[in-house]
Write a protein that holds these residues in place. Sequence first.
Motif, PDB file in Angstrom:
ATOM      1  N   ASP A   1       0.840  -1.196   0.000  1.00 45.85           N
ATOM      2  CA  ASP A   1       0.000   0.000   0.000  1.00 45.85           C
ATOM      3  C   ASP A   1       0.881   1.254   0.000  1.00 45.85           C
ATOM      4  N   LEU A   2       0.237   2.409   0.028  1.00 41.20           N
ATOM      5  CA  LEU A   2       0.965   3.677  -0.044  1.00 41.20           C
ATOM      6  C   LEU A   2       1.928   3.820   1.132  1.00 41.20           C
ATOM      7  N   ALA A   3       1.490   3.466   2.339  1.00 37.99           N
ATOM      8  CA  ALA A   3       2.350   3.602   3.517  1.00 37.99           C
ATOM      9  C   ALA A   3       3.615   2.760   3.370  1.00 37.99           C
ATOM     10  N   ALA A   4       3.473   1.532   2.918  1.00 40.02           N
ATOM     11  CA  ALA A   4       4.634   0.659   2.761  1.00 40.02           C
ATOM     12  C   ALA A   4       5.611   1.238   1.746  1.00 40.02           C
ATOM     13  N   ARG A   5       5.106   1.743   0.647  1.00 39.95           N
ATOM     14  CA  ARG A   5       5.980   2.299  -0.384  1.00 39.95           C
ATOM     15  C   ARG A   5       6.710   3.542   0.125  1.00 39.95           C
ATOM     16  N   CYS A   6       5.990   4.395   0.831  1.00 36.20           N
ATOM     17  CA  CYS A   6       6.634   5.589   1.401  1.00 36.20           C
ATOM     18  C   CYS A   6       7.661   5.231   2.460  1.00 36.20           C
ATOM     19  N   ASN A   7       7.391   4.163   3.203  1.00 35.63           N
ATOM     20  CA  ASN A   7       8.298   3.772   4.284  1.00 35.63           C
ATOM     21  C   ASN A   7       9.648   3.292   3.780  1.00 35.63           C
ATOM     22  N   LEU A   8       9.742   2.909   2.524  1.00 32.99           N
ATOM     23  CA  LEU A   8      11.045   2.529   1.978  1.00 32.99           C
ATOM     24  C   LEU A   8      12.040   3.686   2.081  1.00 32.99           C
ATOM     25  N   VAL A   9      11.542   4.901   1.920  1.00 37.18           N
ATOM     26  CA  VAL A   9      12.382   6.091   2.061  1.00 37.18           C
ATOM     27  C   VAL A   9      12.490   6.514   3.522  1.00 37.18           C
ATOM     28  N   ASP A  10      11.398   6.410   4.253  1.00 34.99           N
ATOM     29  CA  ASP A  10      11.361   6.951   5.610  1.00 34.99           C
ATOM     30  C   ASP A  10      12.018   6.050   6.651  1.00 34.99           C
ATOM     31  N   LEU A  11      12.012   4.744   6.437  1.00 34.08           N
ATOM     32  CA  LEU A  11      12.605   3.848   7.434  1.00 34.08           C
ATOM     33  C   LEU A  11      14.088   4.134   7.683  1.00 34.08           C
ATOM     34  N   PRO A  12      14.930   4.216   6.640  1.00 37.28           N
ATOM     35  CA  PRO A  12      16.332   4.526   6.915  1.00 37.28           C
ATOM     36  C   PRO A  12      16.521   5.908   7.523  1.00 37.28           C
ATOM     37  N   ALA A  13      15.631   6.841   7.207  1.00 43.58           N
ATOM     38  CA  ALA A  13      15.739   8.185   7.769  1.00 43.58           C
ATOM     39  C   ALA A  13      15.495   8.166   9.273  1.00 43.58           C
ATOM     40  N   VAL A  14      14.443   7.487   9.704  1.00 43.29           N
ATOM     41  CA  VAL A  14      14.145   7.470  11.147  1.00 43.29           C
ATOM     42  C   VAL A  14      15.113   6.571  11.906  1.00 43.29           C
ATOM     43  N   CYS A  15      15.660   5.568  11.228  1.00 44.97           N
ATOM     44  CA  CYS A  15      16.613   4.670  11.876  1.00 44.97           C
ATOM     45  C   CYS A  15      18.003   5.296  11.939  1.00 44.97           C
ATOM     46  N   GLY A  16      18.285   6.211  11.009  1.00 43.73           N
ATOM     47  CA  GLY A  16      19.625   6.779  10.946  1.00 43.73           C
ATOM     48  C   GLY A  16      20.636   5.769  10.450  1.00 43.73           C
TER      49      GLY A  16
ATOM     50  N   ALA B   1      18.585   1.173  -4.242  1.00 42.71           N
ATOM     51  CA  ALA B   1      18.213   2.100  -5.316  1.00 42.71           C
ATOM     52  C   ALA B   1      17.319   1.410  -6.351  1.00 42.71           C
ATOM     53  N   HIS B   2      17.678   0.204  -6.714  1.00 41.64           N
ATOM     54  CA  HIS B   2      16.884  -0.522  -7.701  1.00 41.64           C
ATOM     55  C   HIS B   2      15.498  -0.860  -7.163  1.00 41.64           C
ATOM     56  N   PHE B   3      15.439  -1.275  -5.882  1.00 42.45           N
ATOM     57  CA  PHE B   3      14.142  -1.619  -5.279  1.00 42.45           C
ATOM     58  C   PHE B   3      13.248  -0.378  -5.195  1.00 42.45           C
ATOM     59  N   LEU B   4      13.838   0.768  -4.869  1.00 41.03           N
ATOM     60  CA  LEU B   4      13.056   2.003  -4.782  1.00 41.03           C
ATOM     61  C   LEU B   4      12.518   2.416  -6.150  1.00 41.03           C
ATOM     62  N   GLU B   5      13.304   2.182  -7.182  1.00 40.18           N
ATOM     63  CA  GLU B   5      12.837   2.484  -8.535  1.00 40.18           C
ATOM     64  C   GLU B   5      11.585   1.685  -8.869  1.00 40.18           C
ATOM     65  N   GLN B   6      11.555   0.431  -8.387  1.00 39.38           N
ATOM     66  CA  GLN B   6      10.429  -0.448  -8.691  1.00 39.38           C
ATOM     67  C   GLN B   6       9.213  -0.203  -7.823  1.00 39.38           C
ATOM     68  N   HIS B   7       9.467   0.152  -6.527  1.00 38.40           N
ATOM     69  CA  HIS B   7       8.372   0.149  -5.558  1.00 38.40           C
ATOM     70  C   HIS B   7       8.160   1.488  -4.838  1.00 38.40           C
ATOM     71  N   GLY B   8       9.082   2.403  -4.945  1.00 40.11           N
ATOM     72  CA  GLY B   8       8.968   3.637  -4.197  1.00 40.11           C
ATOM     73  C   GLY B   8       7.871   4.582  -4.717  1.00 40.11           C
TER      74      GLY B   8
END
Length: 237
Positions: free
Chosen positions: A177-192, A230-237
């Motif tokens: 869903d939208l949340a999962a796709r957005c979390n691909l970017v946000d997870l590393p940000a919040v985890c540092g 990077a490749h996974f984000l291209e497909q799913h981000g």
Amino acid sequence: MGILVVSGTGTEIGKTVVTAALAATALAAGRTVAVLKPAQTGVGPTENGDVDEVARLAGAVTASELARYPEPLAPATAARRADMAAVGPQEIAGAAEKLAAEHDLVLVEGAGGLLVHFDEQGHSLADAAQLMDAPVLVVAPPGLGTLNATQLTAEALRSRGLRPLGVVVGSWPGQPDLAARCNLVDLPAVCGAPLLGVLPEGAGGLRPAAFRTTAVQWLAPVLGGRWSAAHFLEQHG
């Protein structure tokens, strides 16, 4: 990396299958692997536990379990209710370091989240990781609510002088869903820390031979795999 601690942001999010993927990838590279489960809960004396599942999926690992409690509760609570000895951080660290002297890689899989109590003194997997000075891989679910739990886990690690090596999504849905796709970017940000892999939903249901040959595609190079964020984000981000 001699010892790697695998912790989750909660329970039932894919830690065991991620641990199996890490083990399978290391074995495929010719490394010797041990898997340590400090406390297994909710499993009877003759039933297979998490280390048995890792061995089934990954192959020839040395499987070690320090304690087993019958009720599916936090280790400290399960030990108290069963009138059995709890497992403390010194015992966990000692067992891991002994295995590390005989193996290239030791994977220490926690129980539930990072701060789940292992004994009545409130010691957790984080305390054992401190004693071992080991990096911690954070396994997180993909969907709504994961960002808060992941950030809290990362902050708990850093407050103890520990470093999150990165985050791996334990079970990526076939129709995110939208949340999962957005979390691909946000997870590393919040985890540092970087996103180091994504396991597909149902990976643990693969036949062992298929699991072992495919695991390398789910994990980033720092974990021995070939997965590209990077490749996974291209497909799913």
